[in-house]
Design a protein around this motif. Structure first.
Motif, PDB file in Angstrom:
ATOM      1  N   ASP B 267       0.855  -1.183   0.000  1.00  0.00           N
ATOM      2  CA  ASP B 267       0.000   0.000   0.000  1.00  0.00           C
ATOM      3  C   ASP B 267       0.887   1.226   0.000  1.00  0.00           C
ATOM      4  O   ASP B 267       1.934   1.238   0.648  1.00  0.00           O
ATOM      5  N   ARG B 268       0.464   2.227  -0.700  1.00  0.00           N
ATOM      6  CA  ARG B 268       1.127   3.526  -0.574  1.00  0.00           C
ATOM      7  C   ARG B 268       0.256   4.407   0.310  1.00  0.00           C
ATOM      8  O   ARG B 268      -0.899   4.662  -0.015  1.00  0.00           O
ATOM      9  N   LEU B 269       0.829   4.811   1.433  1.00  0.00           N
ATOM     10  CA  LEU B 269       0.064   5.546   2.433  1.00  0.00           C
ATOM     11  C   LEU B 269       0.486   7.004   2.479  1.00  0.00           C
ATOM     12  O   LEU B 269       1.634   7.336   2.202  1.00  0.00           O
ATOM     13  N   ARG B 270      -0.461   7.828   2.853  1.00  0.00           N
ATOM     14  CA  ARG B 270      -0.126   9.213   3.159  1.00  0.00           C
ATOM     15  C   ARG B 270      -0.422   9.446   4.631  1.00  0.00           C
ATOM     16  O   ARG B 270      -1.531   9.187   5.086  1.00  0.00           O
ATOM     17  N   ASN B 271       0.570   9.899   5.378  1.00  0.00           N
ATOM     18  CA  ASN B 271       0.413  10.166   6.811  1.00  0.00           C
ATOM     19  C   ASN B 271       0.737  11.621   7.095  1.00  0.00           C
ATOM     20  O   ASN B 271       1.616  12.197   6.464  1.00  0.00           O
ATOM     21  N   TRP B 272       0.052  12.167   8.092  1.00  0.00           N
ATOM     22  CA  TRP B 272       0.456  13.493   8.551  1.00  0.00           C
ATOM     23  C   TRP B 272       1.928  13.448   8.926  1.00  0.00           C
ATOM     24  O   TRP B 272       2.404  12.461   9.487  1.00  0.00           O
TER      25      TRP B 272
END
Lengths: 316, 350
Positions: B267-272
C-alpha cells in the motif's frame, strides 16, 4: 509550593553573580493556567522570571543531557532521580551540576481539573499548602490538593531529592504505606485476550506525536527506533499495531530506568495513561532485582550488569 | 439568505434527517475531550462542546490514508502499477464546527488546490462537503481569531452558521449549499427578538476575546532579520520537538508518503508529518538541512507567520484557534512568539 520561589531566586542569583554556574535551569510562569515553561536563566537579570508551583511536572533532567555548561538545576524528587540516571548513564557529569533541591508536595493533574470543569473557562488556578483554588468565568472552587494530584504523585514515595547541593526548604514527610501497583495487579490478573483489548483501547487515541517520548528524560537516543529509515522498523501510520509497537518498545527501553515522574502522561495531548506500561516494568525490576531506578550513584542499573545470582536461569 | 429556528429538542431529528442523505461529521465526547468524528446516530453529536482537541482537518485529510495499492509479484500484468485505493467521497456535512476551523479549510485550499496542481482527494472531499458552523458564544481564553482575520461568528468558509440561542439554534444559510441544509429544518423563520439576541451574542463574544495581536506588523518585518533573530534560541529552549502543535493545528498540512509492503503486495500511504521531527527534512544523502531543533522551531513559526504572509498576501497561516497553546506540553505560546517577532527591536545574532 509557591513559597519556594524567593529562595530559588536567591540561590540562583548568588550562583550566577558569583559565576559558579553558567545558567540556572528552572521554570518560568506559564501563559495559561496550570502550565509553566522550562526556562534557562543565563544572567542575574533573568532570575526574577524563575518560578515554582505545583505545575512544574515536566522533568527538567530532560534538558541536561550532553550539555557542556555548568548548570544549576531546580529539581524535585523525581527530577533528581533522573539526574542520577543521567550521571550513571554518562549523559552529564555530577561536577557540572549544582542541584537546587525541591521538597515536592506533588504536581496538580491539569487534565483532571480541565475535565472536572469541562465547558467552563478556567482563568486562574492558585494554590496554598492544602488547597487548589480554581477561578474563572463565574467559577470559584477550592479543592483539597490531595484530590487533584497527578496519579504518579499521589503514589510517590520519593518526594524529596535523593541528591542535591542545596535544599530550598526542609524535607517533606514521605508516606509510610503506599501500594504503588494496585492498577498493575489488576491488569496482571486479566487473561491475555482481555489484556490485549484493554491496551488496544488505551492506545487507540494515539496520534504519534511522540510528546511522551520527547518529554521523557530517558529517551535521549540520537535516533529513536521509530525514526530509523534504513531499515524502517515500525510503520508510521496510526494503525494500532504500529502504535502499540511504538509504545511497548519504548516502555521496554525504560525498564529499570523509569522513575515514574509522569512527564509522559502530562505531555500527552490526548490523555493516554502510558505509565501503565512503565509501572509494570518498574514492578518487575523491583521484584526481580530489588532495584529502584535513580536512587544511588554507586549502583549500576540491573539491565547493564551481570551478577552470578541473577534470577534468570538462562544467564548462568 | 434564509434563516430558520431549530428548537433544541428538534435538533436530533434534524441531524437524523441529515444522516439519511449525508455522511455527518460532528463533535463527539471521547474520554475527557472532544473529537470531530463521523457519527452514525444523531445523539452522538454534542454541540455543547467548546472545541475539539484535534482540528476537524482529518475529515478531508485523514491522519493516515491508503492512496494506492500495488503488487510487485513477478509475471503479473498489473505488477508494478499503482492502482488507486478505494475511497469514500459521499457528500458530507461537517456539523457544528467552529468558524476558525472553517477559515482554516480555506487556508489549506491554497496548498492543495493551486493553478498547477490539485490534490484530487482533498479537492473532491471539499467540493462535496457542506460546512455547518457553530458560532462561539464563549470563546476560550486561548482564542485569538479576531487577530487572524476571523471572529467567533465569522461566516468565512461556512455554508451555514448556527447561533446557539439557549433554547434553540438560529441557522443562517450563507451559500446555496447552505440553503439546501436549511431546507432540512422544519422550523420557522426567527422573529425580530431572536435576531437581535443573535446579534447581542455575537457582540458579547467578540468583546470576550481580549487578546489582540500585532499580526499586521509581520508583513512589514524584514524576512532575514527575523530569520537571523537571536530570540529563536529563547523561544526554542523549552521545545521538546514533539509533533503536538502540528498535529492539533487546523492549518498544518504537511504529509509524508510511505510504502508498506508485505511479501509481494503493498500500500502507498499518506500520513500526517511534522516539521518538528528531525526526519522530516532528512535527505537520502544523510544531510539534514534542519538538523538542529532551533531551525525546526523557527521553521514552524516562520512558515505560519512570515513565509506564508509574504507568499500569499492574505494574512497569517493561523486562524487563532488556540489549540497549540492549550496542548503544547511545555507552554510554547504562539501568541507570545508573535509578540517577540513583531517587537520594535529584533535582537540579532552577533
Amino acid at each position: 509550593m509557591k513559597e519556594y520561589i524567593p529562595k530559588i531566586r536567591e540561590i540562583a542569583r548568588k550562583l550566577l553573580e558569583e559565576e559558579k554556574v553558567d545558567a540556572v535551569l528552572g521554570f518560568r510562569k506559564g501563559t495559561i493556567p496550570m502550565m509553566n515553561e522550562p526556562f534557562m536563566a543565563r544572567s542575574a537579570s533573568d532570575v526574577d522570571l524563575l518560578y515554582w508551583d505545583s505545575n512544574c511536572g515536566i522533568n527538567l533532567a530532560n534538558y541536561l543531557h550532553k550539555r557542556k555548561e555548568k548548570i544549576a538545576v531546580v529539581a524535585k524528587g523525581c527530577d533528581t532521580r533522573n539526574i542520577v540516571n543521567h550521571i550513571v548513564e554518562n549523559q552529564v557529569k555530577r561536577d557540572q551540576l549544582y542541584i537546587i533541591g525541591i521538597p515536592c508536595r506533588g504536581m496538580i493533574d491539569r487534565r483532571q481539573i480541565l475535565a472536572m470543569f469541562e465547558g467552563r473557562e478556567i482563568e486562574e488556578v492558585d494554590e496554598d499548602a492544602e488547597n487548589v483554588i480554581i477561578k474563572g468565568d463565574g467559577l470559584s472552587e477550592t479543592i483539597p490538593r490531595v484530590e487533584v494530584l497527578q496519579e504518579n504523585c499521589s503514589i510517590c514515595i520519593h518526594h524529596n531529592p535523593v541528591i542535591y547541593d542545596e535544599m530550598v526548604d526542609e524535607p517533606v514527610e514521605e508516606p509510610d504505606h503506599v501500594d504503588r501497583y494496585d492498577d498493575i495487579k489488576a491488569i496482571e490478573e486479566m487473561d491475555p485476550e482481555e489484556r490485549y483489548q484493554y491496551f488496544r483501547d488505551i492506545f487507540s487515541p494515539c496520534i504519534r506525536c511522540y510528546a511522551c517520548r520527547n518529554s521523557c528524560p530517558l529517551c535521549y537516543c540520537p535516533t529513536c527506533f521509530v525514526d530509523e529509515s534504513r531499515p524502517q522498523w515500525v510503520g508510521k501510520s496510526i494503525d494500532i499495531t504500529d502504535v502499540m509497537t511504538f509504545h511497548f518498545l519504548r516502555a521496554f527501553h525504560c525498564a529499570g530506568r523509569c522513575t515514574d515522574c509522569g512527564s509522559c502522561e502530562r505531555a500527552c495531548p490526548v490523555g493516554i495513561p502510558m505509565r501503565l506500561l512503565t509501572k509494570k516494568l518498574e514492578k518487575d525490576i523491583r521484584e526481580l532485582y530489588g532495584y529502584e531506578a535513580g536512587m544511588s550513584l554507586d549502583e549500576r542499573p540491573p539491565l547493564d550488569t551481570y551478577r552470578p545470582d541473577d534470577p534468570e536461569f538462562f544467564i548462568k | 439568505m434564509s434563516e430558520v429556528i431549530i428548537p433544541k429538542d428538534e435538533l436530533a431529528s434534524f441531524v437524523g434527517r441529515l444522516l439519511e442523505s449525508y455522511e455527518v461529521f460532528a463533535p463527539v465526547a471521547r474520554g475527557g475531550m472532544y473529537l470531530f468524528e463521523r457519527i452514525s446516530a444523531a445523539d452522538e453529536a454534542d454541540l455543547s462542546y467548546k472545541n475539539t482537541r484535534l482540528s476537524p482537518k482529518g475529515a478531508f485529510l485523514p491522519q493516515s490514508e491508503r492512496m494506492f495499492e500495488f503488487t510487485v509479484a513477478p509475471g503479473k500484468e498489473e505488477s508494478g502499477i499503482l492502482k488507486e485505493a478505494p475511497k469514500e467521497f459521499r457528500e458530507r456535512v461537517l456539523l457544528g464546527l467552529r468558524p476558525c476551523d472553517a477559515q482554516a479549510f480555506k487556508l489549506v485550499d491554497v496548498n492543495f488546490i493551486t493553478k498547477e496542481y490539485t490534490d484530487p482527494w482533498w479537492a473532491r472531499r471539499r467540493e462535496k462537503a457542506i460546512l455547518v458552523g457553530l458560532g462561539c458564544n464563549e470563546p476560550r481564553s486561548t482564542c485569538f481569531c479576531t487577530s487572524t482575520g476571523g471572529g467567533p461568528f465569522s461566516e468565512k468558509g461556512l455554508d451555514v452558521l448556527l447561533y446557539d440561542l439557549g433554547e434553540s439554534f438560529l441557522a443562517r444559510a450563507v451559500t446555496e449549499k447552505g440553503e439546501q441544509i436549511v431546507s432540512f429544518c422544519s422550523g420557522k423563520a426567527p422573529g425580530e427578538s431572536l435576531k437581535s439576541k443573535a446579534r447581542e451574542l455575537e457582540a458579547a463574544a467578540r468583546a470576550k476575546i481580549r487578546k489582540s495581536l500585532p499580526v499586521d506588523k509581520l508583513k512589514e518585518k524584514d524576512l532575514l532579520e527575523l530569520f537571523n533573530g537571536k530570540f529563536w534560541e529563547k523561544i526554542e529552549f523549552a521545545c521538546i520537538n514533539c509533533g503536538t502543535c502540528t498535529f492539533v493545528c487546523p492549518t498544518c498540512w504537511c504529509f509524508d508518503i510511505q510504502d508498506e509492503v508485505y511479501k509481494n503486495d503493498g500500500d502507498r500511504l499518506r500520513n500526517w508529518d511534522s516539521c518538528m521531527f528531525p526526519i522530516f527534512t532528512l535527505h537520502g544523502s544523510g544531510h539534514n538541512p534542519r538538523a538542529q531543533k532551533v531551525q525546526r522551531v523557527r521553521q514552524r513559526f516562520m512558515h505560519k507567520l512570515k513565509y506564508y504572509v509574504d507568499k500569499y498576501g492574505n494574512g497569517v497561516a493561523c486562524v487563532g484557534c488556540g489549540r497549540c497553546v492549550v496542548s503544547c506540553p511545555v507552554n510554547i505560546d504562539i501568541r507570545r512568539v508573535m509578540e517577540v517577532m513583531t517587537a520594535e527591536v529584533c535582537e540579532r545574532e552577533e
